[in-house]
Design an enzyme around this catalytic site. Structure first.
Site, PDB file in Angstrom:
ATOM      1  N   GLU A   1      -4.492  -5.095  -5.479  1.00 39.07           N
ATOM      2  CA  GLU A   1      -4.840  -5.238  -6.819  1.00 39.07           C
ATOM      3  C   GLU A   1      -4.593  -6.760  -6.756  1.00 39.07           C
ATOM      4  O   GLU A   1      -3.545  -7.298  -6.636  1.00 39.07           O
ATOM      5  CB  GLU A   1      -4.066  -4.828  -7.811  1.00 39.07           C
ATOM      6  CG  GLU A   1      -4.597  -3.255  -8.095  1.00 39.07           C
ATOM      7  CD  GLU A   1      -5.727  -3.063  -8.617  1.00 39.07           C
ATOM      8  OE1 GLU A   1      -6.391  -3.945  -9.020  1.00 39.07           O
ATOM      9  OE2 GLU A   1      -5.860  -1.896  -8.975  1.00 39.07           O
TER      10      GLU A   1
ATOM     11  N   HIS B   1      -9.269  -4.374  -4.836  1.00 38.75           N
ATOM     12  CA  HIS B   1      -9.367  -4.179  -6.364  1.00 38.75           C
ATOM     13  C   HIS B   1      -8.873  -5.564  -6.759  1.00 38.75           C
ATOM     14  O   HIS B   1      -8.297  -6.224  -6.456  1.00 38.75           O
ATOM     15  CB  HIS B   1      -8.837  -3.141  -6.946  1.00 38.75           C
ATOM     16  CG  HIS B   1      -9.614  -1.762  -6.534  1.00 38.75           C
ATOM     17  ND1 HIS B   1     -10.299  -1.205  -7.298  1.00 38.75           N
ATOM     18  CD2 HIS B   1      -9.781  -1.098  -5.503  1.00 38.75           C
ATOM     19  CE1 HIS B   1     -10.911  -0.051  -6.858  1.00 38.75           C
ATOM     20  NE2 HIS B   1     -10.457   0.034  -5.681  1.00 38.75           N
TER      21      HIS B   1
ATOM     22  N   GLU C   1     -15.021  -7.022  -9.953  1.00 39.35           N
ATOM     23  CA  GLU C   1     -13.977  -7.489  -9.216  1.00 39.35           C
ATOM     24  C   GLU C   1     -14.676  -7.994  -8.005  1.00 39.35           C
ATOM     25  O   GLU C   1     -14.243  -7.551  -6.746  1.00 39.35           O
ATOM     26  CB  GLU C   1     -13.052  -6.149  -8.985  1.00 39.35           C
ATOM     27  CG  GLU C   1     -12.600  -5.427 -10.221  1.00 39.35           C
ATOM     28  CD  GLU C   1     -11.784  -4.161 -10.001  1.00 39.35           C
ATOM     29  OE1 GLU C   1     -11.278  -3.758  -8.731  1.00 39.35           O
ATOM     30  OE2 GLU C   1     -11.550  -3.373 -10.880  1.00 39.35           O
TER      31      GLU C   1
ATOM     32  N   HIS D   1     -15.468  -1.735  -7.913  1.00 39.71           N
ATOM     33  CA  HIS D   1     -15.594  -2.150  -9.134  1.00 39.71           C
ATOM     34  C   HIS D   1     -16.445  -3.250  -9.212  1.00 39.71           C
ATOM     35  O   HIS D   1     -15.931  -4.323  -8.694  1.00 39.71           O
ATOM     36  CB  HIS D   1     -14.148  -2.104 -10.101  1.00 39.71           C
ATOM     37  CG  HIS D   1     -13.639  -0.487 -10.039  1.00 39.71           C
ATOM     38  ND1 HIS D   1     -12.232  -0.628  -9.718  1.00 39.71           N
ATOM     39  CD2 HIS D   1     -13.877   0.626 -10.304  1.00 39.71           C
ATOM     40  CE1 HIS D   1     -12.001   0.667 -10.283  1.00 39.71           C
ATOM     41  NE2 HIS D   1     -13.065   1.513 -10.392  1.00 39.71           N
TER      42      HIS D   1
HETATM   43  O1  0X9 Z   1      -8.049   2.183 -11.926  1.00 42.69           O
HETATM   44  C1  0X9 Z   1      -8.191   2.085 -10.888  1.00 42.69           C
HETATM   45  O2  0X9 Z   1      -9.265   2.523 -10.264  1.00 42.69           O
HETATM   46  C2  0X9 Z   1      -7.575   0.827  -9.939  1.00 42.69           C
HETATM   47  N1  0X9 Z   1      -7.158  -0.304 -10.806  1.00 42.69           N
HETATM   48  S1  0X9 Z   1      -8.667  -1.350 -11.308  1.00 42.69           S
HETATM   49  O3  0X9 Z   1      -8.056  -2.031 -12.284  1.00 42.69           O
HETATM   50  N2  0X9 Z   1      -8.966  -2.090 -10.101  1.00 42.69           N
HETATM   51  O4  0X9 Z   1      -9.556  -0.370 -11.709  1.00 42.69           O
HETATM   52  C3  0X9 Z   1      -6.229   1.290  -9.444  1.00 42.69           C
HETATM   53  C4  0X9 Z   1      -6.277   2.614  -8.695  1.00 42.69           C
HETATM   54  C5  0X9 Z   1      -4.737   2.914  -8.393  1.00 42.69           C
HETATM   55  N3  0X9 Z   1      -4.845   4.504  -8.176  1.00 42.69           N
HETATM   56  C6  0X9 Z   1      -4.218   5.426  -9.419  1.00 42.69           C
HETATM   57  N4  0X9 Z   1      -3.433   4.889 -10.320  1.00 42.69           N
HETATM   58  N5  0X9 Z   1      -4.355   6.527  -9.039  1.00 42.69           N
HETATM   59 ZN    ZN Z   2     -10.941  -1.719  -9.498  1.00 48.12          ZN
END
Ligand code: 0X9
Ligand code: ZN
Length: 515
Positions: A358, A290, A167, A164
């Site tokens: 994260e 992330h 980030e 992302h």
């Molecule tokens: O949403 C995402 O891709 C990740 N969080 S972010 O805030 N960095 O965008 C988390 C991904 C974790 N995976 C799932 N929840 N499937």
């Molecule tokens: Zn992310």
């Protein structure tokens, strides 16, 4: 890295006001927004609307939303509290940063990260090798650094940053790990021995176009920069484009969404690069970096309570790593269900113990936080590097093929032993063969215990191999099959997952000759 980031950014991050776009390119409409929730079904609904979730707490989800999404949320009956607009955040927090092309203060730009990888490869020619793993949508080369002092085949760890765009810390942590491992080799005993017995592959910037865009044009951009065939809405979310259970859970098919999953699984060059790399390298484990929320996440993430053979191992390792960075270990879906992330594909398809960190408590924390966060996370990375000497996913391809190989070997050795016996060859040859058979059999039994093979992947392999042998060859497997049968009978008596074990016993009975 010449200038320091405007101190307003620091202030903003302390206030926790990080945001981006619900990705319209029309930044002025974007707002950091709190949405009240009552239960996890609410979180699921928000993720399924394709919303750009920033943080999840017990009673609210913080998202980034444009006016269109604000209306959508209100219609869906959610109570929302819009906060700062993206424009306000950008103006007050980032100052000149958005215009200072190719400079992100102490944070690495794509060019700087690339230069750093090249420098490391040059400084440590015996330990580090620069490799181009592909290119991005805008044709920027994507680089990785292979780090190892091993002379034999060893378990491999993949570290990936910047799925992302906004980030930025996610570049710093893997880059620091690469630098530190190389600097410590020959100086820190543990690292020296680890690098002699492991390999680390570091890709600090998997989405270079996005990083560049975030650092030069729109600081809180999330996705990549695919032009979506001339659509006015640009970008695909690289963490919704991997091809395991690809669909619309926690993602959107609308190019204007910040979680737009693209036109197909692996439609994105950056995702194809990671796919190709993982297929070639067969990593034992991985960490995708992330931000933000201070979490160590593990698969599966594409839905709640998905049965997973390695849950025990994944959560154990996540917990151990979390002891080092003091983050919270959590199943991905329990944060929010979303398909198409890197971990689900790396684990589900590639048999890689895949984790997501994260980092931090905001997207772009103050520059002084870089040293803190990188140092905090390094020991967690080293821990995983150490652990993969003995741990692997039950579906890791090398493990599965080792079982196949052992089963085949056992069958073959039985044939050889039989031949030797029948032709009256010297007993010493026969003894050697019999000893080898014994050792192979013991290894196989170990592979097939419920702990090592909880979902029966290896068991199914064994049954297939045994079924393919002629009767004489299969005789070599009979002691294994018989031992397994009594093991499963014990499990059955103890009342553990009876359905699975009775099915396995049935399969074994079909292969064990009746006396
Ligand atoms: O949403 C995402 O891709 C990740 N969080 S972010 O805030 N960095 O965008 C988390 C991904 C974790 N995976 C799932 N929840 N499937
Ligand atoms: Zn992310």
């Amino acid at each position: 890295m010449k200038f320091r980031i405007n101190c307003m950014l620091v202030a903003l991050c302390i206030m926790g006001l990080a945001t981006t776009g619900f990705t319209m390119d029309i930044a002025s409409e974007e707002r950091l927004t709190d949405v009240k929730i009552h239960n996890r079904a609410d979180v699921e609904r928000l993720a399924d609307l394709g919303l750009d979730i920033v943080e999840v707490t017990k009673d609210k989800v913080t998202i980034v939303a444009g006016s269109e999404e604000l209306r959508q949320l209100e219609t869906a009956g959610f109570s929302v509290t819009p906060m700062m607009t993206f424009a306000e955040v950008t103006r007050s927090a980032l100052g000149d940063l958005g215009r200072a092309a190719a400079d992100a203060g102490l944070y690495h730009t794509y060019d700087e990260a690339t230069a750093e990888l090249k420098r490391l490869a040059k400084e440590y020619p015996k330990l580090a090798k620069l490799e181009k793993i592909g290119q991005s949508f805008e044709k920027r080369p994507v680089y990785g650094l292979r780090i190892s002092a091993a002379t034999k085949k060893v378990p491999k760890l993949l570290l990936v940053g910047l799925h992302h765009s906004r980030e930025w810390m996610s570049v710093e942590v893997p880059l620091y790990a690469a630098k530190q491992l190389l600097a410590e080799y020959g100086n820190v005993e543990k690292i020296t021995s680890l690098l002699q017995n492991r390999e680390v592959f570091v890709v600090p910037v998997m989405n270079p176009d996005g990083l560049n865009y975030s650092q030069t044009a729109s600081s809180y951009w999330r996705k990549n920069r695919n032009d979506n065939n001339g659509n006015k809405y640009k970008g695909v979310d690289p963490n919704r484009n991997y091809g395991y259970q690809w669909g619309t859970v926690g993602a959107s098919d609308y190019p204007g969404s910040d979680t737009y999953h693209g036109t197909a699984a692996f439609s994105e060059p950056c995702n194809q690069n990671i796919k190709r790399l993982a297929e070639k390298e067969k990593f034992t484990a991985s960490i995708s970096f992330h931000s933000y929320s201070q979490l160590v996440l593990y698969p599966f993430g594409y839905g709640y309570d998905i049965p997973c053979a390695d849950t025990g191992l994944l959560s154990k390792l996540a917990g151990e790593m979390a002891k080092f960075n003091r983050y919270r270990p959590q199943n991905s879906a329990d944060l929010y269900p979303a398909m198409g992330d890197s971990d689900d594909w790396l684990y589900g398809t590639m048999g890689c113990l895949a984790f997501t960190f994260e980092l931090d408590r905001s997207f772009v924390p103050s520059e002084s936080q870089i040293a803190t966060t990188t140092k905090l996370n390094y020991p967690a990375i080293v821990h995983l590097l150490d652990a993969i000497g003995t741990s692997h996913a039950s579906n890791h391809p090398e493990h599965v093929s080792a079982v196949r190989f052992r089963a085949g070997q056992l069958a073959y050795l039985t044939g050889v032993a039989d031949y030797l016996r029948r032709n009256g060859r010297e007993a010493k040859y026969l003894d050697g063969i019999l000893n080898q058979m014994d050792a192979t059999r013991q290894d196989l039994i170990k592979d097939l215990t419920p702990v090592n093979d909880p979902d029966g992947t290896i068991f199914r392999d064994l049954v297939a191999v045994a079924g393919n042998q002629n009767d004489t060859e299969r005789m070599g497997l009979v002691p294994v099959l018989t031992d397994l049968k009594s093991l499963y009978l014990q499990e059955l008596t103890a009342g553990r997952t009876p359905a699975i074990y009775s099915r396995r016993i049935e399969a074994l009975d079909a292969l064990i000759p009746v006396e």
